[in-house]
Scaffold this motif. Structure first.
Motif, mmCIF file in Angstrom:
data_model
loop_
_atom_site.group_PDB
_atom_site.id
_atom_site.type_symbol
_atom_site.label_atom_id
_atom_site.label_comp_id
_atom_site.label_asym_id
_atom_site.label_seq_id
_atom_site.Cartn_x
_atom_site.Cartn_y
_atom_site.Cartn_z
ATOM 1 N N GLY A 1 0.785 -1.233 0.000
ATOM 2 C CA GLY A 1 0.000 0.000 0.000
ATOM 3 C C GLY A 1 0.811 1.274 0.000
ATOM 4 O O GLY A 1 2.044 1.269 0.108
ATOM 5 N N LYS A 2 0.073 2.379 -0.098
ATOM 6 C CA LYS A 2 0.679 3.708 -0.150
ATOM 7 C C LYS A 2 1.471 4.028 1.125
ATOM 8 O O LYS A 2 2.550 4.615 1.061
ATOM 9 N N SER A 3 0.951 3.618 2.275
ATOM 10 C CA SER A 3 1.664 3.899 3.527
ATOM 11 C C SER A 3 2.968 3.100 3.604
ATOM 12 O O SER A 3 3.957 3.576 4.172
ATOM 13 N N ASP A 4 2.984 1.899 3.017
ATOM 14 C CA ASP A 4 4.224 1.117 2.944
ATOM 15 C C ASP A 4 5.243 1.844 2.065
ATOM 16 O O ASP A 4 6.427 1.936 2.397
ATOM 17 N N LYS A 5 4.769 2.360 0.947
ATOM 18 C CA LYS A 5 5.631 3.094 0.016
ATOM 19 C C LYS A 5 6.232 4.323 0.703
ATOM 20 O O LYS A 5 7.434 4.574 0.596
ATOM 21 N N GLU A 6 5.407 5.066 1.429
ATOM 22 C CA GLU A 6 5.883 6.262 2.131
ATOM 23 C C GLU A 6 6.920 5.902 3.185
ATOM 24 O O GLU A 6 7.920 6.608 3.349
ATOM 25 N N LYS A 7 6.701 4.786 3.892
ATOM 26 C CA LYS A 7 7.650 4.336 4.917
ATOM 27 C C LYS A 7 9.008 4.043 4.276
ATOM 28 O O LYS A 7 10.041 4.501 4.753
ATOM 29 N N VAL A 8 8.991 3.295 3.179
ATOM 30 C CA VAL A 8 10.235 2.936 2.503
ATOM 31 C C VAL A 8 10.937 4.178 1.957
ATOM 32 O O VAL A 8 12.151 4.330 2.108
ATOM 33 N N LEU A 9 10.177 5.068 1.338
ATOM 34 C CA LEU A 9 10.774 6.296 0.782
ATOM 35 C C LEU A 9 11.449 7.139 1.859
ATOM 36 O O LEU A 9 12.427 7.823 1.581
ATOM 37 N N SER A 10 10.924 7.086 3.085
ATOM 38 C CA SER A 10 11.516 7.870 4.164
ATOM 39 C C SER A 10 12.853 7.296 4.640
ATOM 40 O O SER A 10 13.612 7.970 5.323
ATOM 41 N N VAL A 11 13.138 6.055 4.267
ATOM 42 C CA VAL A 11 14.332 5.364 4.741
ATOM 43 C C VAL A 11 15.404 5.216 3.664
ATOM 44 O O VAL A 11 16.594 5.302 3.961
ATOM 45 N N VAL A 12 15.013 4.981 2.405
ATOM 46 C CA VAL A 12 15.996 4.708 1.351
ATOM 47 C C VAL A 12 16.814 5.943 0.997
ATOM 48 O O VAL A 12 16.362 7.074 1.161
ATOM 49 N N ASN A 13 18.019 5.675 0.502
ATOM 50 C CA ASN A 13 18.937 6.748 0.149
ATOM 51 C C ASN A 13 19.509 6.517 -1.255
ATOM 52 O O ASN A 13 20.670 6.787 -1.501
ATOM 53 N N GLU A 14 18.702 5.955 -2.135
ATOM 54 C CA GLU A 14 19.114 5.732 -3.517
ATOM 55 C C GLU A 14 17.846 5.722 -4.371
ATOM 56 O O GLU A 14 16.755 5.507 -3.866
ATOM 57 N N PRO A 15 18.003 5.947 -5.667
ATOM 58 C CA PRO A 15 16.830 5.907 -6.541
ATOM 59 C C PRO A 15 16.275 4.484 -6.605
ATOM 60 O O PRO A 15 17.022 3.537 -6.848
ATOM 61 N N ILE A 16 14.997 4.355 -6.332
ATOM 62 C CA ILE A 16 14.340 3.054 -6.386
ATOM 63 C C ILE A 16 12.886 3.278 -6.790
ATOM 64 O O ILE A 16 12.251 4.225 -6.321
ATOM 65 N N GLU A 17 12.395 2.452 -7.682
ATOM 66 C CA GLU A 17 10.990 2.541 -8.073
ATOM 67 C C GLU A 17 10.189 1.683 -7.107
ATOM 68 O O GLU A 17 10.551 0.533 -6.842
ATOM 69 N N ILE A 18 9.116 2.252 -6.575
ATOM 70 C CA ILE A 18 8.271 1.512 -5.636
ATOM 71 C C ILE A 18 6.887 1.373 -6.253
ATOM 72 O O ILE A 18 6.258 2.368 -6.612
#
Length: 115
Positions: free
Chosen positions: A14-31
């Motif tokens: 879900g969208k909240s999972d995507k937001e959680k991951v985006l807040s942690v990653v430090n490289e370009p990644i498609e979610i």
């Protein structure tokens, strides 16, 4: 201006999972969000689209997440599966440091403040 294709793809529920991951990653990644389910037609389309890219599956540690994970294992065996600790149950509610550790174990760069 050309569009640069990102090498790594992470599939979440879900969208909240995507937001959680985006807040942690430090490289370009498609979610990509499945919104909890994915049709066989959409999954086939995704498989064709993601061919030759590094694909990771990160879903909740609950019944719905396991059902989705089984579908991906069957239809897309090349994908790497990442697991959160069952005590957290959901990606969105797991602590940032735990998500960071899970992503780091897959060689996905994370913001050092979460380690």
């Amino acid at each position: 201006m050309s569009v640069v294709e990102v090498e790594k793809v992470l599939i979440v529920e879900g969208k909240s999972d995507k937001e959680k991951v985006l807040s942690v990653v430090n490289e370009p990644i498609e979610i990509i969000c499945t919104n909890g389910t994915i049709s066989l037609a959409k999954l086939d389309e995704l498989i064709d689209e993601l061919f030759l890219r590094d694909v990771y599956i990160l879903v909740d540690a609950d019944r719905a997440g396991e059902r989705l994970r089984k579908q991906f294992k069957r239809e897309f065996p090349e994908a790497s599966h990442l697991y959160i600790d069952k005590t957290y149950r959901e990606v969105a509610t797991a602590p940032d440091y735990h998500i960071a550790a899970v992503l780091l174990s897959a060689n996905i760069d994370v913001n050092a403040k979460f380690l």
